[in-house]
Design a protein around this motif. Structure first.
Motif, PDB file in Angstrom:
ATOM      1  N   ASP A 223       6.562   3.288   3.569  1.00  0.00           N
ATOM      2  CA  ASP A 223       5.644   4.012   4.452  1.00  0.00           C
ATOM      3  C   ASP A 223       5.235   5.340   3.835  1.00  0.00           C
ATOM      4  O   ASP A 223       4.060   5.694   3.799  1.00  0.00           O
ATOM      5  N   MET A 224       6.202   6.110   3.346  1.00  0.00           N
ATOM      6  CA  MET A 224       5.878   7.435   2.815  1.00  0.00           C
ATOM      7  C   MET A 224       5.134   7.355   1.481  1.00  0.00           C
ATOM      8  O   MET A 224       4.425   8.283   1.101  1.00  0.00           O
ATOM      9  N   LEU A 225       5.257   6.209   0.782  1.00  0.00           N
ATOM     10  CA  LEU A 225       4.507   6.019  -0.451  1.00  0.00           C
ATOM     11  C   LEU A 225       3.115   5.452  -0.203  1.00  0.00           C
ATOM     12  O   LEU A 225       2.326   5.325  -1.144  1.00  0.00           O
ATOM     13  N   GLY A 226       2.812   5.110   1.048  1.00  0.00           N
ATOM     14  CA  GLY A 226       1.482   4.603   1.363  1.00  0.00           C
ATOM     15  C   GLY A 226       1.198   3.227   0.807  1.00  0.00           C
ATOM     16  O   GLY A 226       0.078   2.928   0.383  1.00  0.00           O
ATOM     17  N   ARG A 238       2.537  10.695   4.581  1.00  0.00           N
ATOM     18  CA  ARG A 238       2.326   9.966   3.342  1.00  0.00           C
ATOM     19  C   ARG A 238       2.306  10.940   2.168  1.00  0.00           C
ATOM     20  O   ARG A 238       1.506  11.865   2.133  1.00  0.00           O
ATOM     21  N   TYR A 239       3.181  10.685   1.217  1.00  0.00           N
ATOM     22  CA  TYR A 239       3.259  11.535   0.033  1.00  0.00           C
ATOM     23  C   TYR A 239       2.520  10.919  -1.155  1.00  0.00           C
ATOM     24  O   TYR A 239       2.439  11.533  -2.216  1.00  0.00           O
ATOM     25  N   ALA A 240       1.994   9.722  -0.988  1.00  0.00           N
ATOM     26  CA  ALA A 240       1.208   9.046  -2.022  1.00  0.00           C
ATOM     27  C   ALA A 240       0.375   7.968  -1.337  1.00  0.00           C
ATOM     28  O   ALA A 240       0.560   7.677  -0.148  1.00  0.00           O
ATOM     29  N   GLU A 241      -0.554   7.409  -2.083  1.00  0.00           N
ATOM     30  CA  GLU A 241      -1.363   6.279  -1.597  1.00  0.00           C
ATOM     31  C   GLU A 241      -1.234   5.152  -2.608  1.00  0.00           C
ATOM     32  O   GLU A 241      -2.212   4.702  -3.209  1.00  0.00           O
ATOM     33  N   MET A 242      -0.018   4.685  -2.796  1.00  0.00           N
ATOM     34  CA  MET A 242       0.250   3.702  -3.830  1.00  0.00           C
ATOM     35  C   MET A 242      -0.370   2.346  -3.533  1.00  0.00           C
ATOM     36  O   MET A 242      -0.679   1.589  -4.454  1.00  0.00           O
ATOM     37  N   GLY A 243      -0.565   2.042  -2.250  1.00  0.00           N
ATOM     38  CA  GLY A 243      -1.216   0.781  -1.910  1.00  0.00           C
ATOM     39  C   GLY A 243      -2.640   0.738  -2.432  1.00  0.00           C
ATOM     40  O   GLY A 243      -3.067  -0.241  -3.058  1.00  0.00           O
TER      41      GLY A 243
END
Length: 275
Positions: A223-226, A238-243
């Motif tokens: 969740d927090m990595l997106g 969200r600390y990133a939008e890796m998705g």
């Protein structure tokens, strides 16, 4: 007053308990060896959460998660966890029947994964089970407020502890602390209630949607990595939008393959050569 945990050795439940009022407890979930390796460096607690059923296996809730799933992922995370305290969730149906059932399954999880503690959900009605496990050498992290394994009984993923319900949640947390839990997760509670419970019980509270007044915080790593574009709970930062980044990379790869731009000469092998 502040304190930095000793990171030259693996943290134990007693170390986490001693952070109460001294240093915020940093927690994240992990389900695989590569992610656990990244998380371990920065966290005090790594939780192999039963959320893996939804995050990794596409289940609609945590209710369908099995002991075998928890042990498999617990073993994977343990291979990369050498600093943080490793906690593994007990899945639905593995501990509610009796303290004896809980001990058999908790002992199996600890023995087969090498984790330092287990986590189970439920308040006052689970206090006896927590005490039974602790008295037999199995450290327990509690979990009150929104308990996802009881989502069907709760009528959904609703905020708990509003109005008169605050007394129930407070009593639940106090009962677990008194029974010997070394920490208690507070999920999806009003911020003021999270702070009040934190002030009233003698073990660290780990918040997830329970406000900044808790002794520590935990989020589901994915969740927090997106990693999920369509899942944005209010309590997740969200600390990133890796998705999105991964989707772009996959699209670029597919385009290169279709255009026969990959593999190029630098990715191919000659008839003669060392490599």
């Amino acid at each position: 007053m502040s304190a930095t945990p000793d990171r030259q050795r693996q943290l134990m439940p007693v170390d986490i308990r001693q952070l109460k009022g001294k240093s915020p407890v940093v927690c994240l979930t992990a389900y695989t060896t590569p992610m656990a390796r990244l998380v371990d460096e920065h966290c005090d607690v790594v939780l192999v959460g039963d959320s893996l059923g939804m995050v990794l296996h596409g289940l609609p809730s945590t209710v369908g998660v099995t002991m075998e799933m928890m042990i498999l992922h617990g073993q994977a995370v343990a291979r990369a966890t050498s600093r943080a305290c490793l906690v593994v969730d007990m899945p639905f149906g593995s501990y509610e029947e009796s303290p004896q059932q809980a001990f058999r399954n908790a002992a199996r999880i600890v023995a087969e994964t090498g984790c330092q503690a287990v986590k189970l959900e439920g308040g006052q009605h689970m206090a006896g089970t927590v005490r039974f496990l602790v008295d037999r050498g199995i450290p327990v992290m509690g979990h009150v407020g929104l308990t996802p394994q009881s989502v069907n009984a709760l009528g959904g993923y609703k905020v708990q502890g509003r109005g008169e319900d605050a007394a129930r949640v407070t009593q639940d947390a106090a009962a677990l602390a008194e029974a010997g839990a070394f920490a208690v997760v507070l999920e999806k509670l009003p911020e003021d209630l999270g702070a009040r419970i934190t002030a009233e019980i003698g073990v660290p509270t780990i918040g997830i949607g329970a406000g900044v007044g808790c002794d520590g915080q935990i989020l589901v790593l994915d969740d927090m990595l997106g990693l999920f574009a369509d899942f944005r709970p209010k309590f997740v930062k969200r600390y990133a939008e890796m998705g999105a980044n991964a989707a772009q990379a996959i699209a670029a790869y597919a385009a290169d393959v279709r255009a026969k731009q990959f593999p190029g000469p630098e990715h191919s092998f000659a008839t003669e050569g060392k490599a």
